[in-house]
Design an enzyme around this catalytic site. Structure first.
Site, PDB file in Angstrom:
ATOM      1  N   PHE A 122      71.642  29.816  75.423  1.00  0.00           N
ATOM      2  CA  PHE A 122      72.219  29.545  76.754  1.00  0.00           C
ATOM      3  C   PHE A 122      73.678  29.963  76.704  1.00  0.00           C
ATOM      4  O   PHE A 122      74.457  29.425  75.913  1.00  0.00           O
ATOM      5  CB  PHE A 122      72.094  28.045  77.017  1.00  0.00           C
ATOM      6  CG  PHE A 122      72.722  27.510  78.271  1.00  0.00           C
ATOM      7  CD1 PHE A 122      72.079  27.596  79.498  1.00  0.00           C
ATOM      8  CD2 PHE A 122      73.951  26.855  78.228  1.00  0.00           C
ATOM      9  CE1 PHE A 122      72.639  27.049  80.640  1.00  0.00           C
ATOM     10  CE2 PHE A 122      74.522  26.308  79.368  1.00  0.00           C
ATOM     11  CZ  PHE A 122      73.862  26.411  80.581  1.00  0.00           C
ATOM     12  N   PRO A 127      85.645  32.768  76.378  1.00  0.00           N
ATOM     13  CA  PRO A 127      86.935  32.481  75.723  1.00  0.00           C
ATOM     14  C   PRO A 127      87.918  31.728  76.630  1.00  0.00           C
ATOM     15  O   PRO A 127      88.621  30.839  76.169  1.00  0.00           O
ATOM     16  CB  PRO A 127      87.459  33.886  75.372  1.00  0.00           C
ATOM     17  CG  PRO A 127      86.227  34.719  75.227  1.00  0.00           C
ATOM     18  CD  PRO A 127      85.228  34.171  76.200  1.00  0.00           C
ATOM     19  N   ILE A 156      77.976  30.428  71.184  1.00  0.00           N
ATOM     20  CA  ILE A 156      76.613  30.309  71.718  1.00  0.00           C
ATOM     21  C   ILE A 156      75.625  29.904  70.610  1.00  0.00           C
ATOM     22  O   ILE A 156      75.363  30.665  69.669  1.00  0.00           O
ATOM     23  CB  ILE A 156      76.178  31.623  72.417  1.00  0.00           C
ATOM     24  CG1 ILE A 156      77.221  32.002  73.491  1.00  0.00           C
ATOM     25  CG2 ILE A 156      74.779  31.500  73.009  1.00  0.00           C
ATOM     26  CD1 ILE A 156      77.545  30.909  74.518  1.00  0.00           C
ATOM     27  N   THR A 157      75.073  28.693  70.773  1.00  0.00           N
ATOM     28  CA  THR A 157      74.147  28.144  69.776  1.00  0.00           C
ATOM     29  C   THR A 157      72.915  29.023  69.643  1.00  0.00           C
ATOM     30  O   THR A 157      72.315  29.408  70.648  1.00  0.00           O
ATOM     31  CB  THR A 157      73.725  26.711  70.183  1.00  0.00           C
ATOM     32  OG1 THR A 157      74.887  25.896  70.256  1.00  0.00           O
ATOM     33  CG2 THR A 157      72.744  26.112  69.177  1.00  0.00           C
ATOM     34  N   ILE A 338      81.646   1.538  55.113  1.00  0.00           N
ATOM     35  CA  ILE A 338      80.761   0.657  54.337  1.00  0.00           C
ATOM     36  C   ILE A 338      80.459   1.284  52.969  1.00  0.00           C
ATOM     37  O   ILE A 338      80.381   0.581  51.962  1.00  0.00           O
ATOM     38  CB  ILE A 338      79.462   0.360  55.135  1.00  0.00           C
ATOM     39  CG1 ILE A 338      79.798  -0.549  56.330  1.00  0.00           C
ATOM     40  CG2 ILE A 338      78.391  -0.282  54.245  1.00  0.00           C
ATOM     41  CD1 ILE A 338      78.687  -0.720  57.338  1.00  0.00           C
ATOM     42  N   GLU A 364      78.108  20.608  75.491  1.00  0.00           N
ATOM     43  CA  GLU A 364      77.379  20.224  76.715  1.00  0.00           C
ATOM     44  C   GLU A 364      78.220  19.275  77.575  1.00  0.00           C
ATOM     45  O   GLU A 364      77.720  18.332  78.170  1.00  0.00           O
ATOM     46  CB  GLU A 364      76.001  19.659  76.383  1.00  0.00           C
ATOM     47  CG  GLU A 364      75.138  20.712  75.679  1.00  0.00           C
ATOM     48  CD  GLU A 364      73.653  20.524  75.799  1.00  0.00           C
ATOM     49  OE1 GLU A 364      73.188  19.862  76.728  1.00  0.00           O
ATOM     50  OE2 GLU A 364      72.953  21.072  74.931  1.00  0.00           O
TER      51      GLU A 364
HETATM   52  C1  LIG Z   1      79.009  24.164  67.836  1.00  0.00           C
HETATM   53  C2  LIG Z   1      79.129  24.486  69.293  1.00  0.00           C
HETATM   54  C3  LIG Z   1      78.003  24.903  69.976  1.00  0.00           C
HETATM   55  C4  LIG Z   1      78.108  25.271  71.321  1.00  0.00           C
HETATM   56  N1  LIG Z   1      77.007  25.778  71.966  1.00  0.00           N
HETATM   57  C5  LIG Z   1      77.144  26.306  73.215  1.00  0.00           C
HETATM   58  C6  LIG Z   1      76.069  27.009  73.834  1.00  0.00           C
HETATM   59  O1  LIG Z   1      74.950  27.120  73.287  1.00  0.00           O
HETATM   60  N2  LIG Z   1      76.277  27.550  75.061  1.00  0.00           N
HETATM   61  C7  LIG Z   1      77.459  27.455  75.716  1.00  0.00           C
HETATM   62  O2  LIG Z   1      77.583  27.981  76.821  1.00  0.00           O
HETATM   63  N3  LIG Z   1      78.508  26.774  75.157  1.00  0.00           N
HETATM   64  C8  LIG Z   1      78.376  26.211  73.926  1.00  0.00           C
HETATM   65  N4  LIG Z   1      79.433  25.558  73.329  1.00  0.00           N
HETATM   66  C9  LIG Z   1      80.673  25.438  74.066  1.00  0.00           C
HETATM   67  C10 LIG Z   1      80.993  23.999  74.472  1.00  0.00           C
HETATM   68  O3  LIG Z   1      80.161  23.569  75.497  1.00  0.00           O
HETATM   69  C11 LIG Z   1      82.488  23.968  74.833  1.00  0.00           C
HETATM   70  O4  LIG Z   1      83.200  24.091  73.603  1.00  0.00           O
HETATM   71  C12 LIG Z   1      82.889  22.698  75.543  1.00  0.00           C
HETATM   72  O5  LIG Z   1      82.302  22.651  76.820  1.00  0.00           O
HETATM   73  C13 LIG Z   1      84.404  22.567  75.698  1.00  0.00           C
HETATM   74  O6  LIG Z   1      85.002  23.746  76.135  1.00  0.00           O
HETATM   75  P1  LIG Z   1      86.261  24.347  75.326  1.00  0.00           P
HETATM   76  O7  LIG Z   1      85.868  24.430  73.893  1.00  0.00           O
HETATM   77  O8  LIG Z   1      86.683  25.594  75.996  1.00  0.00           O
HETATM   78  O9  LIG Z   1      87.378  23.255  75.429  1.00  0.00           O
HETATM   79  P2  LIG Z   1      88.452  23.095  76.632  1.00  0.00           P
HETATM   80  O10 LIG Z   1      87.737  23.147  77.935  1.00  0.00           O
HETATM   81  O11 LIG Z   1      89.568  24.032  76.396  1.00  0.00           O
HETATM   82  O12 LIG Z   1      88.931  21.602  76.398  1.00  0.00           O
HETATM   83  C14 LIG Z   1      89.931  21.249  75.455  1.00  0.00           C
HETATM   84  C15 LIG Z   1      90.257  19.767  75.668  1.00  0.00           C
HETATM   85  O13 LIG Z   1      90.761  19.568  76.998  1.00  0.00           O
HETATM   86  C16 LIG Z   1      89.995  18.590  77.662  1.00  0.00           C
HETATM   87  N5  LIG Z   1      89.941  18.901  79.098  1.00  0.00           N
HETATM   88  C17 LIG Z   1      89.603  20.070  79.692  1.00  0.00           C
HETATM   89  N6  LIG Z   1      89.658  19.952  81.017  1.00  0.00           N
HETATM   90  C18 LIG Z   1      90.024  18.674  81.291  1.00  0.00           C
HETATM   91  C19 LIG Z   1      90.256  17.924  82.478  1.00  0.00           C
HETATM   92  N7  LIG Z   1      90.086  18.464  83.692  1.00  0.00           N
HETATM   93  N8  LIG Z   1      90.635  16.643  82.368  1.00  0.00           N
HETATM   94  C20 LIG Z   1      90.793  16.071  81.142  1.00  0.00           C
HETATM   95  N9  LIG Z   1      90.599  16.720  79.982  1.00  0.00           N
HETATM   96  C21 LIG Z   1      90.218  18.008  80.055  1.00  0.00           C
HETATM   97  C22 LIG Z   1      88.620  18.650  77.000  1.00  0.00           C
HETATM   98  O14 LIG Z   1      87.890  17.442  77.197  1.00  0.00           O
HETATM   99  C23 LIG Z   1      89.014  18.868  75.549  1.00  0.00           C
HETATM  100  O15 LIG Z   1      89.366  17.646  74.975  1.00  0.00           O
HETATM  101  C24 LIG Z   1      79.337  25.150  71.998  1.00  0.00           C
HETATM  102  C25 LIG Z   1      80.462  24.694  71.302  1.00  0.00           C
HETATM  103  C26 LIG Z   1      80.368  24.376  69.969  1.00  0.00           C
HETATM  104  C27 LIG Z   1      81.610  23.928  69.248  1.00  0.00           C
END
Ligand SMILES: Cc1cc2nc3c(=O)[nH]c(=O)nc-3n(C[C@H](O)[C@H](O)[C@H](O)COP(=O)(O)OP(=O)(O)OC[C@H]3O[C@@H](n4cnc5c(N)ncnc54)[C@H](O)[C@@H]3O)c2cc1C
Length: 384
Positions: A122, A127, A156-157, A338, A364
């Site tokens: 998915f 970036p 992307i997982t 623990i 997610e």
């Molecule tokens: C191992 C792994 C597997 C993944 N698999 C998939 C996948 O299969 N498909 C896919 O599409 N994506 C995938 N992701 C992406 C994942 O869903 C995103 O990393 C996640 O949604 C957060 O986005 P970001 O990393 O850009 O963080 P950012 O959006 O940059 O967030 C950084 C910080 O800011 C906070 N933040 C952002 N906006 C706000 C707001 N409005 N108010 C308060 N706090 C905020 C966030 O909560 C977080 O703490 C995966 C990520 C990882 C690490």
């Protein structure tokens, strides 16, 4: 909704035995090699684990949401990397097709996903577009019977293993936000689709993520999910509502496993002349964990039942994901405590779980995004 308790019990027993006898003994090996042995993948296929939630008419088990979360509680009792391999076929990598696909798309792809012949991924995150998923920039320009995709998807997982990708891309060039986004099925091997190197992660070794890059990637127009433009973001959100209940269910399973391990250790380990389980400060950690797991389990089952009843579960799915993933982090932390010094050592495995479960509060939809979804829905409901 449970359709036949006896059948579900047999399924849960089978999964539980597979987890105990086949997966748990391989946890350390998989973490070291970053690879799940092929024989285990084959056994997962034989057990039907790739098709738990795919309708029976397409070769899956067609589990209801309640049945699926019960199965996920059992699957959660081992390293989450195992589940990660078949979870995208039951969840985010297939549900776009299950929920909104055309009959032809379902007939063509779902049987292969259900059997595990192909893995589904998915691709929403980019970036510069994570929590703010609706700001995605990957474009899909119509060119006769094709769409031409350009852009990069990140983290992307199962991308390194995937046979198909559900890709959200902007079909209306000047649109902003959720409008103008469409969802596509893109097959591996399509010219113009390339994969980045596998990313090194904090935990969940054995489960892989990487960038997916589209450069003038020509996708047949027949692969537009549902055959309709501009509804792709809605498809993605429906997929994530279900996915969040599932992540919450895994959190319950893993937390139960960590608490079992911590309880066993506390009853064996002696200090001051008695098992540490007899100290009330240790008991407090055990009891708080037990109560929180019970709360999360009840939330997950309730959210699953509501979804089976056809209700909108946007709020409940976000509540369950928020609470269960945070709960799982607290249980992991207490379990390490623990175990004492042993909790910090790789040999005992609990530090591996501590790292593995950190992801659940991030993907997610982060904890903060769940909070925003819940509060937004509350305010909307009050205003109506
Ligand atoms: C191992 C792994 C597997 C993944 N698999 C998939 C996948 O299969 N498909 C896919 O599409 N994506 C995938 N992701 C992406 C994942 O869903 C995103 O990393 C996640 O949604 C957060 O986005 P970001 O990393 O850009 O963080 P950012 O959006 O940059 O967030 C950084 C910080 O800011 C906070 N933040 C952002 N906006 C706000 C707001 N409005 N108010 C308060 N706090 C905020 C966030 O909560 C977080 O703490 C995966 C990520 C990882 C690490």
């Amino acid at each position: 909704m449970i359709r036949d308790q006896e059948t579900v019990n047999i399924l849960l027993d089978t999964i539980s035995r597979f987890v105990r006898e086949r997966l748990v003994p391989q946890e350390a090996h998989v973490a070291e090699t970053d690879q799940i042995p092929q024989e285990l993948v084959d056994e997962m296929k034989e057990l039907g684990l790739f098709g738990l939630s795919i309708p029976e008419e397409y070769g899956g088990m067609g589990l209801t949401m309640e049945e699926e979360v019960l199965a996920t509680f059992e699957i959660g009792k081992t390293s989450p990397c195992f589940r990660s391999l078949f979870a995208t076929n039951n969840g985010i990598g297939a549900q776009g097709i299950v929920i909104d696909g055309t009959p032809e798309q379902k007939r063509h792809y779902l049987p292969k996903l259900a059997s595990g012949e192909i893995i589904g991924a998915f691709a929403l995150t980019e970036p510069d577009s994570g929590s703010d998923a609706a700001s995605l920039r990957t474009s899909a320009r119509r060119d006769s019977d094709f769409y031409v995709l350009n852009g990069t998807k990140r983290y992307i997982t199962n991308a390194p293993e995937a046979g198909i990708f559900t890709v959200m891309a902007r079909t209306t060039p000047d649109s902003r936000g959720a409008q103008g986004i469409s969802a596509f099925i893109v097959e591996r091997g399509t010219p113009g689709l390339a994969l980045g190197p596998i990313d090194k992660k904090m935990g969940q070794k054995g489960a892989h993520i990487c960038d997916v890059i589209f450069e003038d990637c020509r996708v047949p127009a027949a692969n537009l999910i549902g055959g309709r433009e501009e509804v792709g973001f809605k498809t993605a959100m429906k997929v994530l509502d279900k996915g969040r209940i599932n992540i919450a269910a895994v959190c319950v399973g893993v937390a139960e496993r960590m608490l079992d391990d911590a309880l066993r250790y506390a009853m064996e380990r002696k200090q001051f002349g008695k098992p540490i389980a007899e100290f009330q400060l240790i008991q407090a950690m055990l009891a708080d964990s037990k109560a929180e797991i019970y709360a999360a389990r009840s939330m997950v089952i309730d959210a699953a039942r509501r979804r089976d009843d056809g209700l909108d579960v946007g709020t409940e799915a976000a509540c369950a994901k928020l609470f269960a993933s945070e709960m799982c982090g607290r249980v992991a932390d207490r379990a390490v405590q623990i175990f004492g010094g042993a909790g910090y050592l790789a040999e005992y495995g609990i530090e591996r779980f501590y790292r593995d479960v950190r992801l659940f509060r991030i993907f997610e939809g982060t904890t903060q995004i769940q909070q925003l979804v819940i509060a937004r829905n509350m305010i909307r409901a009050q205003a109506d």
